[in-house]
Design an enzyme around this catalytic site. Structure first.
Site, mmCIF file in Angstrom:
data_model
loop_
_atom_site.group_PDB
_atom_site.id
_atom_site.type_symbol
_atom_site.label_atom_id
_atom_site.label_comp_id
_atom_site.label_asym_id
_atom_site.label_seq_id
_atom_site.Cartn_x
_atom_site.Cartn_y
_atom_site.Cartn_z
ATOM 1 N N ARG A 142 -8.537 -56.227 11.131
ATOM 2 C CA ARG A 142 -9.289 -55.927 12.359
ATOM 3 C C ARG A 142 -8.341 -55.206 13.309
ATOM 4 O O ARG A 142 -7.241 -55.690 13.574
ATOM 5 C CB ARG A 142 -9.798 -57.191 13.040
ATOM 6 C CG ARG A 142 -10.172 -56.931 14.498
ATOM 7 C CD ARG A 142 -10.876 -58.064 15.167
ATOM 8 N NE ARG A 142 -12.220 -58.202 14.649
ATOM 9 C CZ ARG A 142 -13.208 -58.833 15.296
ATOM 10 N NH1 ARG A 142 -12.991 -59.365 16.471
ATOM 11 N NH2 ARG A 142 -14.390 -58.928 14.757
ATOM 12 N N HIS A 193 -18.114 -51.739 11.935
ATOM 13 C CA HIS A 193 -18.032 -53.208 11.796
ATOM 14 C C HIS A 193 -18.917 -53.623 10.613
ATOM 15 O O HIS A 193 -19.955 -54.269 10.789
ATOM 16 C CB HIS A 193 -18.491 -53.860 13.105
ATOM 17 C CG HIS A 193 -18.083 -55.293 13.250
ATOM 18 N ND1 HIS A 193 -17.295 -55.955 12.332
ATOM 19 C CD2 HIS A 193 -18.364 -56.214 14.218
ATOM 20 C CE1 HIS A 193 -17.117 -57.202 12.735
ATOM 21 N NE2 HIS A 193 -17.752 -57.387 13.868
ATOM 22 N N GLN A 220 -20.217 -57.293 9.837
ATOM 23 C CA GLN A 220 -21.269 -57.715 10.774
ATOM 24 C C GLN A 220 -22.649 -57.261 10.277
ATOM 25 O O GLN A 220 -23.650 -57.968 10.415
ATOM 26 C CB GLN A 220 -20.984 -57.127 12.160
ATOM 27 C CG GLN A 220 -22.030 -57.452 13.216
ATOM 28 C CD GLN A 220 -21.970 -58.888 13.684
ATOM 29 O OE1 GLN A 220 -20.909 -59.392 14.026
ATOM 30 N NE2 GLN A 220 -23.113 -59.562 13.719
ATOM 31 N N ASP A 234 -24.903 -55.061 22.376
ATOM 32 C CA ASP A 234 -23.490 -55.445 22.236
ATOM 33 C C ASP A 234 -22.877 -55.292 23.619
ATOM 34 O O ASP A 234 -23.498 -54.701 24.523
ATOM 35 C CB ASP A 234 -22.839 -54.485 21.206
ATOM 36 C CG ASP A 234 -21.346 -54.719 21.002
ATOM 37 O OD1 ASP A 234 -20.869 -55.829 21.301
ATOM 38 O OD2 ASP A 234 -20.663 -53.789 20.534
ATOM 39 N N CYS A 252 -24.126 -59.127 18.226
ATOM 40 C CA CYS A 252 -23.019 -59.524 17.350
ATOM 41 C C CYS A 252 -22.172 -60.634 17.971
ATOM 42 O O CYS A 252 -21.483 -61.348 17.253
ATOM 43 C CB CYS A 252 -22.157 -58.312 17.004
ATOM 44 S SG CYS A 252 -21.586 -57.407 18.461
ATOM 45 N N ARG A 304 -22.403 -64.676 9.404
ATOM 46 C CA ARG A 304 -21.138 -63.956 9.208
ATOM 47 C C ARG A 304 -20.344 -64.594 8.074
ATOM 48 O O ARG A 304 -19.756 -63.918 7.242
ATOM 49 C CB ARG A 304 -20.280 -63.983 10.496
ATOM 50 C CG ARG A 304 -20.862 -63.288 11.707
ATOM 51 C CD ARG A 304 -21.055 -61.801 11.509
ATOM 52 N NE ARG A 304 -19.872 -61.134 10.981
ATOM 53 C CZ ARG A 304 -18.762 -60.860 11.680
ATOM 54 N NH1 ARG A 304 -18.680 -61.159 12.952
ATOM 55 N NH2 ARG A 304 -17.729 -60.253 11.110
HETATM 56 N N1 NVA Z 1 -18.119 -53.471 20.217
HETATM 57 C C1 NVA Z 1 -17.467 -54.755 20.242
HETATM 58 C C2 NVA Z 1 -17.871 -55.573 19.060
HETATM 59 C C3 NVA Z 1 -17.303 -56.965 19.041
HETATM 60 C C4 NVA Z 1 -17.723 -57.761 17.841
HETATM 61 C C5 NVA Z 1 -15.965 -54.543 20.287
HETATM 62 O O1 NVA Z 1 -15.461 -53.682 19.565
HETATM 63 O O2 NVA Z 1 -15.301 -55.228 21.068
HETATM 64 N N1 CP Z 2 -19.113 -60.462 16.088
HETATM 65 C C1 CP Z 2 -17.796 -60.569 15.942
HETATM 66 O O1 CP Z 2 -17.145 -59.775 15.259
HETATM 67 O O2 CP Z 2 -17.240 -61.620 16.609
HETATM 68 P P1 CP Z 2 -15.687 -61.915 16.773
HETATM 69 O O3 CP Z 2 -15.120 -60.817 17.650
HETATM 70 O O4 CP Z 2 -15.608 -63.265 17.428
HETATM 71 O O5 CP Z 2 -15.038 -61.885 15.425
#
Ligand code: NVA
Ligand code: CP
Length: 329
Positions: A106, A133, A136, A229, A270, A315
């Site tokens: 990540r 993602h 997800q 989101d 998400c 998830r």
């Molecule tokens: N768009 C958000 C998704 C988090 C799961 C981010 O990248 O922070």
């Molecule tokens: N939806 C999601 O990716 O959550 P986290 O950032 O908690 O992993």
């Protein structure tokens, strides 16, 4: 279906059949887990979990899924490794590839996760990049299918920042699976033209459609799923809050939006979500700009039509399917 040895970097790399297979496999694992049937068929394997951005769901899903499959995990936290600071991605990949059977990443650019896959020679799973993602998406598909009983033909409207990881990935997966995707947001937050064109090609094959609109009434009328989101994603500078709030406030998911979609419509997110001021950032930004909720109202978030916690649970089951399929359980 044989996905052994494959990386999971973006759903662009997977056929509709492969995506559906992963959702089916996740449903099987979910059933086994609920019935208490052991499925630790990958005992003796180890995977590395690299997180350059923070996480609750993705990290816990990888750890629980791995544990259930009998796999050992090493968590590398945002400040806990040499990655990118003292050691290149190519070198890190070649080290980890000799110790682990798979690597989750990540972080920031998609190019990083692509490099990890190229140099490590083991399956690499994208746990979120700026662009995509994909894990997800599988959870969202499973949640939608559990609720409606099917995927093809589902109308999904995404409201908010549609040119980032979530908007991009939802457009791709809808286009691949014959679902009708609408990005309902301010023009400057529409997905990039090149990606839209690529998805139009998938849509031709699947019968999907892609609509980009600034009109909330038209964009949310009679749709099955309303999705949003956060307006400011991880890694973005604090300075963008003001412009986001100004541009995206008309695209907040409210009761009116859900009513326009219809009684049958469900709400997905998400997570994490700013639906009240019970978080540090939510409180700071709320007090600064004078609001009590951001991308979704607390009323919608807490409503019966909100499936966000089913989605969060899924998830884990879907990530388990990805690990199992690519490691050859
Ligand atoms: N768009 C958000 C998704 C988090 C799961 C981010 O990248 O922070
Ligand atoms: N939806 C999601 O990716 O959550 P986290 O950032 O908690 O992993």
């Amino acid at each position: 279906m044989d996905l052994k040895g494959r990386s999971f970097l973006t759903l662009k790399d997977f056929t509709p059949k492969e995506i559906e297979y992963l959702v089916d496999l996740a449903a099987e694992y979910k059933d086994k887990k609920k019935k208490g049937i052991p499925h630790d068929t990958l005992r003796g394997k180890n995977i590395a979990l690299i997180f350059e951005k923070t996480s609750t769901r993705t990290r816990c899903s990888f750890e629980v899924a791995a544990h259930d499959l009998g796999i050992g995990t090493t968590y590398l936290e945002p400040s806990g490794s040499q990655i990118g600071k003292k050691e290149s991605i190519a070198d890190t990949a070649r080290v980890l590839g000799r110790m682990y059977e798979g690597i989750e990443y990540r972080g920031f650019e998609q190019a990083i996760v692509e490099d990890l896959a190229k140099y490590s020679k083991v399956p690499v799973w994208n746990g979120l990049t700026n662009e995509y993602h994909p894990t997800q998406m599988l959870a969202d598909l499973l949640t939608i299918r559990e609720h409606f009983g099917y995927l093809k033909g589902i109308k999904l409207t995404y409201m908010g920042d549609a040119r980032y990881n979530m908007g991009n990935s939802l457009m791709i997966v809808c286009a691949k699976l014959g679902m009708h995707f609408t990005a309902c947001t301010a023009k400057e937050y529409f997905p990039e033209e090149a990606l839209v064109a690529e998805c139009q090609e998938y849509a031709k094959e699947s019968g999907a459609s892609i609509t980009l609109t600034e009109d909330v009434d038209a964009g949310t009328k009679d749709v099955d799923v309303i999705y949003t989101d956060v307006w400011v994603s991880m890694g973005e500078p604090d300075e963008v809050w003001a412009e986001r709030i100004k541009a995206l406030s008309p695209y907040k998911v409210t009761k009116q939006v859900m009513e326009n979609a219809g009684e049958h419509a469900v709400f997905l997110h998400c997570l994490p979500a700013f639906h009240d001021l019970k978080t540090k950032i939510g409180k700071e930004q709320g007090e600064k700009y004078g609001f009590t909720e951001l991308e979704v109202t607390d009323e919608v978030f807490e409503s019966e039509n909100s499936l966000v916690f089913e989605e969060a649970e899924n998830r884990m089951h879907t990530i388990k399917a990805v690990i199992a399929a690519t490691l050859g359980a």
